[in-house]
Design a protein around this motif. Structure first.
Motif, PDB file in Angstrom:
ATOM      1  N   GLU A 275      37.827  85.198  -5.642  1.00 44.97           N
ATOM      2  CA  GLU A 275      36.465  84.675  -5.768  1.00 44.97           C
ATOM      3  C   GLU A 275      35.528  85.814  -6.148  1.00 44.97           C
ATOM      4  N   ALA A 341      32.649  75.478  -2.455  1.00 47.25           N
ATOM      5  CA  ALA A 341      33.098  75.762  -1.087  1.00 47.25           C
ATOM      6  C   ALA A 341      34.079  74.701  -0.597  1.00 47.25           C
ATOM      7  N   LEU A 342      33.765  73.421  -0.849  1.00 49.64           N
ATOM      8  CA  LEU A 342      34.650  72.346  -0.396  1.00 49.64           C
ATOM      9  C   LEU A 342      35.984  72.383  -1.127  1.00 49.64           C
ATOM     10  N   GLY A 345      37.963  75.556  -0.172  1.00 51.20           N
ATOM     11  CA  GLY A 345      38.434  75.393   1.198  1.00 51.20           C
ATOM     12  C   GLY A 345      39.560  74.384   1.305  1.00 51.20           C
ATOM     13  N   ASP A 348      42.717  75.956  -0.232  1.00 50.85           N
ATOM     14  CA  ASP A 348      43.238  77.042   0.601  1.00 50.85           C
ATOM     15  C   ASP A 348      43.896  76.492   1.869  1.00 50.85           C
ATOM     16  N   GLN A 349      43.257  75.509   2.494  1.00 48.63           N
ATOM     17  CA  GLN A 349      43.820  74.967   3.735  1.00 48.63           C
ATOM     18  C   GLN A 349      45.100  74.186   3.472  1.00 48.63           C
TER      19      GLN A 349
END
Length: 399
Positions: A275, A341-342, A345, A348-349
């Motif tokens: 990022e 961000a969503l 995230g 990544d999760q």
């Protein structure tokens, strides 16, 4: 000295999409756009068994429809009608279905060469010009824009420079734009597979103790494989003979598509979450993989970049200011922060939870997959993330 309004550094899928999104309004405003690309696009599409491909979300289809490009793209876009998500050796599984979500397809898989050909052929040469093959060797901030030094000793100036030159952008480093780099200690093995049975528009997300895999439907009854493994194990798989490789893949994937018959060229890519800490400066935007590079297993990277493209174009065209105006660029970035961000995230999760062999996490994800089938709202939320509609209106009008 030559001067243009926009210099897009990188004429690949992201850079070309930005040029196309802007070109109609740019023509009306008298703006000039320059695409700078080191690799000349081919004059015609050449089908290849081993062609690299991208998963386009339903939200991406909507963007290309508004640009009048989807009809051409769809000629070789294989629809994803169902996504089967499973955990090897456990009961947890769920199935996402386009009909349940009220859309014609959850997404599409398109060969990159075909997508690029559709984009490049739609460019209006009266508004968008090419410098290709060419590379920007140096960039310098000047009053009212940037000065670019090309590898053929050409110097030009622009009101707005857009860095869309990929995840290993040397110019990003040259400009002192720092990145957050989170290695996953994994590599993605990419290849095309021919199954024994028709894939019928089914995509498979399969999680194993050795790492997650995705098998996505392609034209001509091929499937695009993304198999995530630890570094040395991924190298071992890449070097196996075809029969041994197919045997290991079959054991990990099962017989949902019958016996796997053929594998094409195999390619390895080390995986990290990257990022950029700055995406906008006065007269500068960082876009595409140069801004954020995601794990491929969730198929979100290009789709997020295209939403950034659309949002940037909307911001640039919302007022009378010339491209490069800092408040305009800051407004664009502020509007995209939640989506980024969503999506980052979520990707990544999914990677961390479903790529782990720890017993507690494995048990938790098994219960999570069972819960998706038992809780329709949760299942629909998961589907909307996969379709790239996480922060956009539901196609069926639901909250």
């Amino acid at each position: 000295m030559n001067r243009v309004n926009l210099a897009i550094i990188g004429g690949g899928l992201v850079g070309a999409s930005l040029a196309l999104t802007l070109q109609a309004a740019a023509k009306a405003r008298g703006w000039t756009i320059l695409l700078i690309e080191p690799f000349a696009p081919g004059d015609s599409f050449q089908p290849s068994y081993d062609a690299r491909s991208s998963a386009l979300s339903y939200g991406t289809r909507q963007i290309y429809e508004r640009l009048g490009l989807w009809q051409a793209i769809s000629r070789r876009a294989e629809p994803i009608r169902q996504i089967q998500v499973s955990d090897r050796g456990r009961f947890g599984a769920t199935r996402l279905d386009a009909l349940e979500e009220g859309v014609p397809a959850l997404g599409y898989v398109v060969e990159n060469a075909w997508l690029g050909q559709c984009l490049w052929q739609a460019i209006d040469n009266e508004v968008v010009s090419w410098r290709c093959p060419a590379q920007v060797q140096a960039m310098q901030a000047i009053a009212g824009g940037y000065r670019l030094q090309l590898d053929d000793d050409t110097v030009l100036e622009c009101d707005l420079a857009v860095l869309a030159d990929g995840g290993r952008s040397g110019l990003r480093e040259q400009l002192g734009i720092h990145v957050r780099h989170t290695p996953y200690e994994q590599s993605a093995l990419i290849a095309n597979i021919t199954p024994g049975e028709a894939h019928a528009g089914q995509a498979f997300e399969r999680f194993t103790e050795q790492g997650p895999m995705a098998l996505l439907p392609l034209a001509d009854n091929r499937c695009a494989l993304v198999w995530t493994r630890q570094g040395m194990d991924a190298k071992r798989l890449a070097e196996l003979d075809e029969r041994s490789f197919l045997r290991e893949l079959q054991e990990a994937f099962g017989y949902r598509l019958g016996a796997l018959r053929q594998v094409g060229a195999r390619h390895l890519y080390p995986l990290s979450l990257v990022e950029a800490e700055e995406q906008v400066r006065p007269h500068l935007v960082v876009l595409g993989n140069a801004a954020h590079s995601l794990h491929p297993i969730a198929g979100q990277g290009f789709n997020l970049s295209l939403r950034d493209v659309q949002s940037l174009a909307d911001a640039l065209l919302a007022g009378p200011a010339l491209p490069g105006d800092l408040p305009t660029l800051q407004g664009y970035h502020q509007r995209q922060r939640l989506d980024q961000a969503l999506t980052i995230g979520f990707s990544d999760q999914v990677t961390r939870v479903f790529g782990s062999s720890q017993p507690l996490l494995a048990a938790g994800r098994n219960l999570g997959l069972l819960g998706l089938d038992l809780l329709p709202p949760a299942k629909s939320w998961f589907a909307r993330q996969a379709m790239g509609l996480g922060t956009r209106p539901d196609p069926r009008g639901r909250p």
